[in-house]
Design a protein around this motif. Structure first.
Motif: not given
Length: 709
Positions: A666-669, A680-687
């Motif tokens: 939420l902060c990055l968006i 954001g970033i964490t879904p991308y890092l997970d994928r």
């Protein structure tokens, strides 16, 4: 049961319980003796703030209503059919909660086909059909109206859009096909691509009419009545709606090319939705609606089962829900009333804050600074911005006068702040300076007043440590430009009490900001992550990687700007200062670039020059750089940067800087403009498997921001 109803019944099995939209038919005699008319009203039976959406059951209900009016039209019992919504809401499109949980492509394809089959029936009726856009209309809500013969719009509408590309879809129930054939490809590209990729920009009622989407516009107070009078005149032949056939030649190709340029600028090829939409717009230049609808169905099925949409919906839910209910915020009943705001400083940031406070809170705002010239300049800037709002018609003269009168300046803090309830400092980012400012404030403000700091990286706890009442100090970190970026990092220092924190969250809500509670840790959230990310890129440059190679490394993510362009926006001096702060706190992970230090020392404000129209390294900056002989590829720089981000996020979560990974996204968006298609970033890092490789665990549960397993 009709074939369409059977189709939708099968699709409904993969959907969760939805907010079902009813389609109620009532009959009336049109004014002027035009005849008996059927009006279908879309209404989900909830209060006016709840949106009306389309899922399989809702589409089935609309299909049944069309069955009824079709029989009446065939029998000659009615002269036309109208479609409208409940007060203030026409319809806001597909039921995204249901779309989000679909697991099979065939179900996604069925939803696309089902929506088309129902909506197309409106254009196939033997009598003219009319859409009355009486309130908010988005996505499928806009599209169902496009299938009608005529459209009217309320002048008061502020939310009218095709936002699908913003979320990772295409307008797939007729939008990509019908809109360009109605208003021309260039205007359609503006609505479908440009507006969507500009943070889902909305159209107003007058703009909808100006673009030619609606054939008539009426005031909200008697919108439906006037729409029916106009309908009667159209049916009696007194009004003829004339539409210009769109240019299907070179102008069509130019419009699609413009759309691709916009998409390239915004997502850099990293997200497919915009390009799929443009492919369909290009395909339908010959006016073949059947071919366009089929292409929309296939695009919807592909995109619904893709990562971009799932991340887009995840990000959308963060912004629409989590941001409105901040995790960890104290009971709002503890918040104190704020009837006057003080701002220490009158520079650009302080002036932006003053404008925001006076516009949102509409209370007196007073700025102070070290000399009258600075104070006058700050107050003058705020007044100029208010005058600009007046010239644009966004406020009237009376309100402009009141707002300008509410913003004043003073050199005397005691006089200015003696009755202030909330005072925020926006002075030089140096601990000693800020401690001195707070000491001066504590001596003159009322006992109940909140003391806030806009620091971007310094310890709020240390800043308050020399005060008699450190419990009323809170971090209130805005992002530049203040009027554009929604994020507000609210920092709880070690001694901040609940009442002060609750007041901060209450003020944030009044300012219409997305507030996230963060721990008092170096650089908080956004600046800490961006500095670690930037450090990896600058480190590669210092080692010998060409600037242009390192700067292109993150392009596959589709970030809003490249690392060096971001550095230019932040400013080398600010970036170097924050890096220094983090280096002191975490010397093993955060370094300081000697090259950037030389740039700052030389007084250079940017690294790039734009004389050629594209960013190029400033020759004077290049002359300052001293680099090694280790040259990395773009892939190597990207891997290094993403692994650094993953490590830092893992540590921040372990330290409790925020409650959950969702807060980091939420902060990055909202604070750095990271695109929805990343979530954001964490879904991308997970994928990508980076989080598990670096941290040893996923940041989000399996299936979050992805296709359910």
């Amino acid at each position: 049961m009709s074939k369409t109803a059977e189709l939708l019944k099968g699709a409904a099995e993969g959907f969760p319980d939805e907010v079902v939209t009813q389609a109620t038919v009532r009959h009336l005699d049109l004014p002027g003796g035009a005849g008996r008319f059927a009006l279908i009203t879309l209404d989900n039976g909830f209060d006016h703030t709840k949106p009306t959406t389309f899922g399989p059951q809702s589409l089935t209900n609309l299909d049944a209503a069309i069955d009824q009016v079709a029989a009446e039209a065939e029998a000659g019992e009615i002269v036309g059919v109208g479609l409208t919504g409940k007060p203030f809401i026409f319809a806001v499109g597909a039921d995204l909660k249901g779309v989000e949980v679909l697991k099979r492509r065939e179900d996604a394809l069925t939803i696309g086909i089902g929506g088309h089959e129902v909506f197309k029936r409106l254009s196939a009726l033997p009598v003219p059909t009319f859409a009355y856009y009486n309130g908010a209309a988005m996505g499928g809500g806009v599209e169902v109206g496009l299938h009608c013969t005529y459209r009217t719009v309320s002048r008061s509408i502020a939310a009218f859009a095709l936002p699908e590309v913003f979320l990772g879809l295409v307008p797939g129930w007729g939008g990509c096909t019908l809109l360009p054939n109605l208003i021309g490809a260039d205007r359609a590209v503006t609505v479908i691509i440009e507006n969507a990729l500009n943070q889902n920009r909305m159209l107003s009622g007058p703009k909808v009419y100006e673009l030619g989407i609606a054939d008539a516009i009426f005031e909200a107070a008697d919108f439906l009545e006037q729409s029916l009078v106009w309908t009667s005149a159209v049916l009696r032949g007194e009004i003829e709606v004339v539409r210009q056939d769109p240019d299907r030649g070179e102008a069509w190709d130019q419009a699609v090319a413009r759309g691709r340029a916009i998409a390239d600028e915004k997502v850099h090829g990293a997200a497919p939705a915009a390009y799929r939409a443009l492919d369909i717009i290009s395909q339908v230049r010959n006016g073949d609606l059947r071919e366009g609808f089929a292409a929309e169905d296939q695009a919807l099925a592909d995109l619904i089962m893709g990562d971009e949409l799932r991340s887009g919906l995840y990000a959308f839910n963060l912004v629409q829900r989590r941001a409105k209910r901040p995790v960890g915020a104290p009971d709002k009943s503890l918040a104190r009333k704020v009837s006057k705001v003080g701002i220490v400083g009158a520079g650009l940031m302080a002036s932006q804050l003053a404008l925001l406070f006076v516009r949102r809170l509409e209370v007196p705002v007073v700025l102070t600074d070290i000399d009258q010239e600075r104070v006058d300049k700050g107050v003058g800037w705020v007044h100029e911005q208010i005058d600009m709002q007046l010239l644009k018609g966004r406020i009237n003269q009376d309100k402009a006068n009141r707002l300008k009168a509410a913003v004043t300046g003073s050199l005397d803090k005691a006089e200015a702040f003696s009755d202030a309830d909330f005072v925020i400092e926006a002075v030089f980012e140096e601990m000693g300076v800020k401690q001195q400012v707070f000491a001066e404030l504590e001596a003159v403000v009322p006992e109940h007043a909140i003391l806030a700091t806009n620091t971007s990286s310094l310890s709020v706890t240390e800043m308050a440590s020399k005060l008699k009442h450190p419990e009323r100090v809170v971090g209130f970190h805005f992002f530049n430009p203040v009027a554009v970026l929604p994020l507000l990092e609210i920092v709880r220092a070690e001694q901040t009490d609940d009442a002060s924190l609750a007041t901060a969250f209450s003020v944030a809500k009044s300012l219409k900001k997305s507030a996230v509670l963060v721990k008092d840790a170096p650089a908080f959230v956004v600046n800490r992550i961006l500095t670690r990310f930037m450090g990896a890129v600058l480190g590669a440059i210092d080692e010998g990687t060409p600037v242009e190679v390192a700067d292109r490394a993150l392009a596959p993510l589709g970030l809003p700007m490249s690392p060096v362009v971001l550095l230019d926006l932040v400013g080398p001096a600010v970036a170097h200062h924050v890096a220094g702060t983090l280096h002191k706190a975490f010397p093993d992970r955060f370094g300081t670039s000697e090259n950037l230090g030389r740039v700052v020392e030389a007084g250079k404000r940017t690294l790039y020059v734009y004389d050629s129209g594209t960013p190029e390294l400033d020759p004077e900056v290049a002359a300052l750089f001293k680099v090694g002989d280790t040259v990395l590829t773009e892939e190597q720089v990207r891997a290094r940067a993403l692994e650094a981000i993953a490590e830092e996020i893992g540590l921040m979560l372990d330290e409790g800087v925020v409650a959950e990974a969702q807060d980091i996204d939420l902060c990055l968006i909202t604070g750095a403009g990271w695109p929805f298609h990343l979530g954001g970033i964490t879904p991308y890092l997970d994928r990508e498997g980076i989080s598990e490789r670096v941290v040893g665990r996923r940041f989000l549960p399996v299936g979050t921001a992805g296709v359910p397993e």
